[in-house]
Write a protein that holds these residues in place. Structure first.
Motif, PDB file in Angstrom:
ATOM      1  N   VAL A 110       0.892  -1.448  -0.401  1.00 47.38           N
ATOM      2  CA  VAL A 110       0.018   0.338   0.110  1.00 47.38           C
ATOM      3  C   VAL A 110       0.450   0.946  -0.146  1.00 47.38           C
ATOM      4  CG1 VAL A 110      -1.653   1.262   1.399  1.00 47.38           C
ATOM      5  CG2 VAL A 110      -1.953  -1.291   0.799  1.00 47.38           C
ATOM      6  N   ASP A 111       0.610   1.588  -1.467  1.00 41.49           N
ATOM      7  CA  ASP A 111       1.864   3.029  -1.634  1.00 41.49           C
ATOM      8  C   ASP A 111       1.096   4.548  -0.917  1.00 41.49           C
ATOM      9  OD1 ASP A 111       3.293   5.015  -2.254  1.00 41.49           O
ATOM     10  OD2 ASP A 111       3.306   3.988  -3.982  1.00 41.49           O
ATOM     11  N   GLU A 112       1.601   4.393   0.297  1.00 40.88           N
ATOM     12  CA  GLU A 112       1.226   6.251   0.982  1.00 40.88           C
ATOM     13  C   GLU A 112       1.511   7.274   0.764  1.00 40.88           C
ATOM     14  OE1 GLU A 112       0.059   4.543   4.999  1.00 40.88           O
ATOM     15  OE2 GLU A 112      -1.666   4.576   4.121  1.00 40.88           O
ATOM     16  N   THR A 113       2.846   7.258  -0.406  1.00 41.91           N
ATOM     17  CA  THR A 113       4.050   8.578  -0.416  1.00 41.91           C
ATOM     18  C   THR A 113       3.349   9.481  -0.628  1.00 41.91           C
ATOM     19  OG1 THR A 113       5.386   6.705  -1.293  1.00 41.91           O
ATOM     20  CG2 THR A 113       5.805   9.286  -1.876  1.00 41.91           C
ATOM     21  N   THR A 114       3.585  10.924  -0.790  1.00 37.41           N
ATOM     22  CA  THR A 114       3.190  12.085  -0.281  1.00 37.41           C
ATOM     23  C   THR A 114       3.221  12.601  -1.803  1.00 37.41           C
ATOM     24  OG1 THR A 114       5.556  12.961   0.625  1.00 37.41           O
ATOM     25  CG2 THR A 114       3.615  12.348   1.662  1.00 37.41           C
ATOM     26  N   ALA A 115       2.209  13.215  -2.182  1.00 41.42           N
ATOM     27  CA  ALA A 115       1.459  14.110  -3.795  1.00 41.42           C
ATOM     28  C   ALA A 115       3.140  14.261  -3.518  1.00 41.42           C
ATOM     29  CB  ALA A 115       0.710  14.426  -3.221  1.00 41.42           C
ATOM     30  N   ASP A 116       3.575  14.854  -2.926  1.00 43.37           N
ATOM     31  CA  ASP A 116       5.090  16.331  -3.025  1.00 43.37           C
ATOM     32  C   ASP A 116       6.352  15.102  -3.253  1.00 43.37           C
ATOM     33  OD1 ASP A 116       6.070  15.268  -0.557  1.00 43.37           O
ATOM     34  OD2 ASP A 116       5.400  17.540  -0.363  1.00 43.37           O
ATOM     35  N   GLY A 117       5.616  13.607  -2.985  1.00 43.39           N
ATOM     36  CA  GLY A 117       7.054  12.674  -3.168  1.00 43.39           C
ATOM     37  C   GLY A 117       8.300  13.173  -2.595  1.00 43.39           C
ATOM     38  N   TYR A 118       7.892  13.520  -1.358  1.00 44.76           N
ATOM     39  CA  TYR A 118       9.207  13.864  -0.480  1.00 44.76           C
ATOM     40  C   TYR A 118       8.983  12.544   0.657  1.00 44.76           C
ATOM     41  CZ  TYR A 118      10.193  18.425  -2.810  1.00 44.76           C
ATOM     42  OH  TYR A 118      11.227  19.498  -3.486  1.00 44.76           O
ATOM     43  N   ILE A 119       7.652  12.298   1.082  1.00 43.17           N
ATOM     44  CA  ILE A 119       8.055  11.326   1.869  1.00 43.17           C
ATOM     45  C   ILE A 119       7.265  10.309   1.903  1.00 43.17           C
ATOM     46  CG2 ILE A 119       6.704  10.707   4.427  1.00 43.17           C
ATOM     47  CD1 ILE A 119       6.543  13.859   4.747  1.00 43.17           C
ATOM     48  N   HIS A 120       8.093   9.387   1.340  1.00 44.98           N
ATOM     49  CA  HIS A 120       7.768   7.548   0.772  1.00 44.98           C
ATOM     50  C   HIS A 120       7.293   7.041   1.984  1.00 44.98           C
ATOM     51  CE1 HIS A 120       9.549   8.631  -3.052  1.00 44.98           C
ATOM     52  NE2 HIS A 120      10.081   9.569  -2.515  1.00 44.98           N
ATOM     53  N   LEU A 121       6.188   6.159   2.076  1.00 43.55           N
ATOM     54  CA  LEU A 121       5.759   5.545   2.938  1.00 43.55           C
ATOM     55  C   LEU A 121       5.097   4.583   2.562  1.00 43.55           C
ATOM     56  CD1 LEU A 121       4.016   8.311   5.489  1.00 43.55           C
ATOM     57  CD2 LEU A 121       5.941   6.964   5.186  1.00 43.55           C
ATOM     58  N   HIS A 122       5.036   3.279   3.017  1.00 42.60           N
ATOM     59  CA  HIS A 122       4.812   1.992   2.570  1.00 42.60           C
ATOM     60  C   HIS A 122       3.948   0.936   3.691  1.00 42.60           C
ATOM     61  CE1 HIS A 122       5.735   1.746  -2.041  1.00 42.60           C
ATOM     62  NE2 HIS A 122       7.435   2.445  -1.509  1.00 42.60           N
ATOM     63  N   ARG A 123       3.324   0.414   3.213  1.00 48.34           N
ATOM     64  CA  ARG A 123       2.508  -0.370   4.634  1.00 48.34           C
ATOM     65  C   ARG A 123       3.217  -1.893   3.534  1.00 48.34           C
ATOM     66  NH1 ARG A 123      -2.293   0.209   5.798  1.00 48.34           N
ATOM     67  NH2 ARG A 123      -2.985   1.487   4.147  1.00 48.34           N
ATOM     68  N   TYR A 124       2.143  -2.708   4.270  1.00 51.59           N
ATOM     69  CA  TYR A 124       2.344  -3.899   3.699  1.00 51.59           C
ATOM     70  C   TYR A 124       1.676  -4.897   4.491  1.00 51.59           C
ATOM     71  CZ  TYR A 124       6.355  -2.593   1.251  1.00 51.59           C
ATOM     72  OH  TYR A 124       6.909  -2.053   0.680  1.00 51.59           O
ATOM     73  N   PRO A 125       0.342  -4.919   4.458  1.00 45.90           N
ATOM     74  CA  PRO A 125      -1.025  -5.068   5.160  1.00 45.90           C
ATOM     75  C   PRO A 125      -1.147  -7.351   4.324  1.00 45.90           C
ATOM     76  CG  PRO A 125      -2.172  -4.223   4.030  1.00 45.90           C
ATOM     77  CD  PRO A 125      -0.818  -3.573   4.290  1.00 45.90           C
ATOM     78  N   THR A 126      -1.321  -8.085   5.080  1.00 42.37           N
ATOM     79  CA  THR A 126      -1.631  -9.052   5.072  1.00 42.37           C
ATOM     80  C   THR A 126      -2.800  -9.874   3.709  1.00 42.37           C
ATOM     81  OG1 THR A 126      -0.511 -10.116   6.567  1.00 42.37           O
ATOM     82  CG2 THR A 126      -2.055 -11.827   5.725  1.00 42.37           C
TER      83      THR A 126
END
Length: 227
Positions: A110-126
């Motif tokens: 689940v890619d939750e990277t911010t729209a500006d691309g500065y903060i890269h966040l990924h989650r990996y639910p089962t």
């Protein structure tokens, strides 16, 4: 080799099924996963601990992509200590394992990277909980039973204790300490700690020696655990 690699088992235990976020020590998990790949190769009869270094004893591929890449690296490189290999392998390994689990629809990205691309966040639910459920069942049986588990489960239990992942088993307080003591007992009986001779070990001596030196390297890297 098993259908689910030891490194994958550790990662699944460490990630929350719903939030898809890692729990516990980041470096602990990364070191544990690097050790798990090397233990996997030892279980498959591909590497051994010789003269203070890990060495390839059989270069034949195992059929598991990450393990075979590591096998090739160890075979091509100059001899290195277990501690050195843990540091060499831990960088980028988690991303590879996550990608493989996603490709097999066990977890999803689940890619939750911010729209500006500065903060890269990924989650990996089962997605498929059955794989992790099997891992937890094996560890639960090892924790509550009197019998010594098989080689693979004993190695997994030892790595869980080494990287202090007992809270990932859903335990708190005294239960964490009790589980750690039981996991260490499993490790002792398997010959991973030096309290039982290799001849008396329930595990193949070549495997027990590799696990023992890798656990020592993890413990040295993580330092003394808080009481």
């Amino acid at each position: 080799m098993g259908s689910v690699a030891l490194a994958e088992e550790l990662l699944l235990l460490a990630y929350d099924d719903e939030s898809g976020r890692a729990t516990g020590s980041t470096i602990g998990l990364d070191l544990g996963m690097a050790a798990a790949v090397l233990v996997e190769l030892a279980l498959a009869g591909r590497i051994a601990y010789v003269g203070g270094a890990l060495a390839v004893t059989n270069p034949a591929p195992t059929g598991e992509a990450i393990a075979d890449e590591v096998l090739t690296r160890v075979a091509a490189d100059t001899p290195h200590s277990p501690a050195s290999w843990l540091q060499r392998l831990r960088h980028g390994l988690r991303e590879r394992v996550l990608a493989d689990l996603c490709a097999r629809n066990i977890i999803c990205d689940v890619d939750e990277t911010t729209a500006d691309g500065y903060i890269h966040l990924h989650r990996y639910p089962t997605i498929d909980p059955s794989v992790e459920a099997d891992v937890r069942d094996r560890l639960s049986l090892a924790l509550i039973g009197d019998d010594q588990p098989d080689e693979r489960t004993a190695a997994l239990a030892t790595l869980v204790a080494a990287v202090r992942m007992e809270p990932a088993l859903g335990l708190t307080g005294e239960d964490v300490r009790a589980a750690h003591a039981r996991l260490e007992k499993i490790s002792d009986h398997a010959g991973f700690t030096g309290t039982v001779s290799m001849e008396e070990s329930s595990i193949r001596p070549s495997v027990a020696l590799v696990v023992a030196v890798l656990v020592k390297a993890i413990q040295t890297a993580l330092g003394t655990a808080k009481a």
